[in-house]
Design an enzyme around this catalytic site. Structure first.
Site, PDB file in Angstrom:
ATOM      1  N   HIS A  38       0.839  -1.204   0.000  1.00  0.00           N
ATOM      2  CA  HIS A  38       0.000   0.000   0.000  1.00  0.00           C
ATOM      3  C   HIS A  38       0.878   1.259   0.000  1.00  0.00           C
ATOM      4  O   HIS A  38       0.552   2.245  -0.663  1.00  0.00           O
ATOM      5  CB  HIS A  38      -0.891   0.037   1.245  1.00  0.00           C
ATOM      6  CG  HIS A  38      -1.938  -1.027   1.290  1.00  0.00           C
ATOM      7  ND1 HIS A  38      -1.908  -2.053   2.206  1.00  0.00           N
ATOM      8  CD2 HIS A  38      -3.055  -1.232   0.541  1.00  0.00           C
ATOM      9  CE1 HIS A  38      -2.960  -2.827   2.030  1.00  0.00           C
ATOM     10  NE2 HIS A  38      -3.670  -2.370   1.020  1.00  0.00           N
ATOM     11  N   GLN A  65     -18.482  -6.919  -0.191  1.00  0.00           N
ATOM     12  CA  GLN A  65     -17.629  -7.767  -1.033  1.00  0.00           C
ATOM     13  C   GLN A  65     -17.195  -9.059  -0.347  1.00  0.00           C
ATOM     14  O   GLN A  65     -16.409  -9.816  -0.912  1.00  0.00           O
ATOM     15  CB  GLN A  65     -16.426  -6.978  -1.560  1.00  0.00           C
ATOM     16  CG  GLN A  65     -15.387  -6.597  -0.532  1.00  0.00           C
ATOM     17  CD  GLN A  65     -14.348  -5.643  -1.102  1.00  0.00           C
ATOM     18  OE1 GLN A  65     -14.618  -4.470  -1.327  1.00  0.00           O
ATOM     19  NE2 GLN A  65     -13.147  -6.144  -1.365  1.00  0.00           N
ATOM     20  N   GLY A 162      -3.495  -1.799  -6.995  1.00  0.00           N
ATOM     21  CA  GLY A 162      -2.410  -2.759  -7.169  1.00  0.00           C
ATOM     22  C   GLY A 162      -2.782  -3.835  -8.192  1.00  0.00           C
ATOM     23  O   GLY A 162      -3.939  -4.249  -8.288  1.00  0.00           O
ATOM     24  N   LYS A 164      -1.920  -6.802  -7.892  1.00  0.00           N
ATOM     25  CA  LYS A 164      -2.086  -8.095  -7.217  1.00  0.00           C
ATOM     26  C   LYS A 164      -3.518  -8.589  -7.378  1.00  0.00           C
ATOM     27  O   LYS A 164      -3.765  -9.761  -7.592  1.00  0.00           O
ATOM     28  CB  LYS A 164      -1.713  -7.992  -5.751  1.00  0.00           C
ATOM     29  CG  LYS A 164      -1.545  -9.373  -5.168  1.00  0.00           C
ATOM     30  CD  LYS A 164      -1.532  -9.361  -3.682  1.00  0.00           C
ATOM     31  CE  LYS A 164      -2.499 -10.353  -3.180  1.00  0.00           C
ATOM     32  NZ  LYS A 164      -3.681  -9.907  -2.602  1.00  0.00           N
ATOM     33  N   ASP A 165      -4.466  -7.667  -7.283  1.00  0.00           N
ATOM     34  CA  ASP A 165      -5.874  -8.009  -7.548  1.00  0.00           C
ATOM     35  C   ASP A 165      -6.134  -7.701  -9.026  1.00  0.00           C
ATOM     36  O   ASP A 165      -6.800  -6.727  -9.372  1.00  0.00           O
ATOM     37  CB  ASP A 165      -6.784  -7.204  -6.623  1.00  0.00           C
ATOM     38  CG  ASP A 165      -6.565  -7.576  -5.172  1.00  0.00           C
ATOM     39  OD1 ASP A 165      -6.917  -8.689  -4.784  1.00  0.00           O
ATOM     40  OD2 ASP A 165      -6.004  -6.748  -4.427  1.00  0.00           O
TER      41      ASP A 165
HETATM   42  O1  PAF Z   1      -8.508  -3.951  -3.032  1.00  0.00           O
HETATM   43  C1  PAF Z   1      -9.141  -3.593  -2.015  1.00  0.00           C
HETATM   44  O2  PAF Z   1      -8.562  -3.325  -0.967  1.00  0.00           O
HETATM   45  C2  PAF Z   1     -10.653  -3.487  -2.074  1.00  0.00           C
HETATM   46  O3  PAF Z   1     -11.200  -4.475  -2.870  1.00  0.00           O
HETATM   47  C3  PAF Z   1     -11.137  -2.094  -2.516  1.00  0.00           C
HETATM   48  C4  PAF Z   1     -10.704  -1.773  -3.942  1.00  0.00           C
HETATM   49  C5  PAF Z   1     -10.590  -1.032  -1.574  1.00  0.00           C
HETATM   50  C6  PAF Z   1     -12.664  -2.035  -2.470  1.00  0.00           C
HETATM   51  O4  PAF Z   1     -13.147  -2.305  -1.202  1.00  0.00           O
END
Ligand code: PAF
Length: 295
Positions: A38, A65, A162, A164-165
């Site tokens: 981060h 989510q 990122g 990573k996702d």
């Molecule tokens: O990647 C994340 O930390 C989360 O999926 C996000 C983009 C902040 C949405 O809650």
């Protein structure tokens, strides 16, 4: 707004409105539990915002989510340490809303017992049903809905996510383009531990033995990278060999795709770029990772 040593903190929509600067706004959305990965996103944001722009960091663990039985309750919450990271990286504004601020009518989960079934949410389309979407139904609806709401509240010029996702990044790019949101989306390379493990807030769930096993994922991806010039089957076989050699790693999926997550032929034209993505469980922790491929 000028760079402040201590970021201003907004807990509500109205506090955020009062703090929004007039220059370029660069936004880094997170769920907190900030780590070096981060911090590297925040450094990119600071650079993109320049001295006169505003870097906004959001910290919000988004219930929409997380599926039933996932780690919403145990997701790490390290707010004071997060503020210290934000200060060190020159963040101007930290937006840390409550669930009620983000979902005033209740969290719009699917199902008859939902507090807000009539709420408008963002449907990700077919890309949201693959890979992570297949394993975590409803996950990307939750991600895109909260990101769209955060975009509406923060109104950034640029947002940094990122790689990573990777699927999340692809879907956010797609949403921003399809819904004409006019925000530049910047993807940042995955930050890694010295042994290759992708940095993730969930790594702190791992005990020492699991932490060792978790490094298998990036080793598998690198093995595939090295074999990519021989085609998809060889690259897949190389990655699977590394994963199968570590019984502590329970594979969810291993996918070789085009850069936009489409299907690849077994033998792509030389020079074609692709992506390899993996998800696996180590102990009770679900980890994901991905790397680029060059065929
Ligand atoms: O990647 C994340 O930390 C989360 O999926 C996000 C983009 C902040 C949405 O809650």
């Amino acid at each position: 707004m000028t760079t402040a040593t201590v970021p201003a903190l907004a807990r509500s929509r109205s506090e955020l409105r009062d703090l929004r600067g007039t220059g370029r706004v660069v936004f880094v959305p997170t769920m907190g539990a900030l780590h070096e990965g981060h911090a590297s996103l925040l450094r990119i944001a600071r650079e993109r915002a320049g001295a006169d722009g505003t870097v906004v960091l959001s910290i919000f663990v988004n219930p929409l989510q997380f599926g039933p039985g996932e780690d919403l309750d145990r997701y790490p919450r390290t707010f004071d340490a997060d503020l210290a990271v934000a200060a060190a990286e020159g963040v101007d504004v930290v937006f840390a809303p409550t669930v009620a601020q983000m979902y005033p009518d209740g969290v719009p989960h699917e199902g008859p017992d939902s507090a807000a079934t009539e709420a408008v949410t963002v449907q990700p389309g077919p890309l949201g049903d693959l890979l992570e979407g297949a394993s975590r139904p409803g996950h990307f609806r939750g991600v895109l809905t909260v990101v769209a709401k955060l975009f509406g509240l923060v109104r950034p010029d640029v947002a940094v996510f990122g790689e990573k996702d990777y699927q999340q990044l692809a879907l956010i790019r797609r949403m921003t383009s399809d819904l004409c949101l006019g925000i530049e989306i910047v993807g940042a390379e995955t930050d890694r531990e010295p042994d290759g493990l992708a940095r993730s807030s969930r790594n702190r769930y791992l005990d020492d033995e699991e932490r060792r096993q978790a490094a298998t994922l990036s080793r598998a991806l690198r093995a595939a990278q090295e074999r990519a010039s021989y085609g998809v089957p060889a690259a897949r076989w190389a990655a699977m060999g590394v994963i199968k050699a570590e019984p502590g790693v329970e594979l969810d999926y291993l996918a070789l795709t085009t850069t936009d997550l489409g299907e690849l032929p077994d033998y792509p034209e030389p020079g074609t770029e692709g992506r390899i993505l993996v998800a696996a469980r180590v102990g009770t922790t679900r980890l994901i990772d991905n790397l680029p491929l060059q065929f």
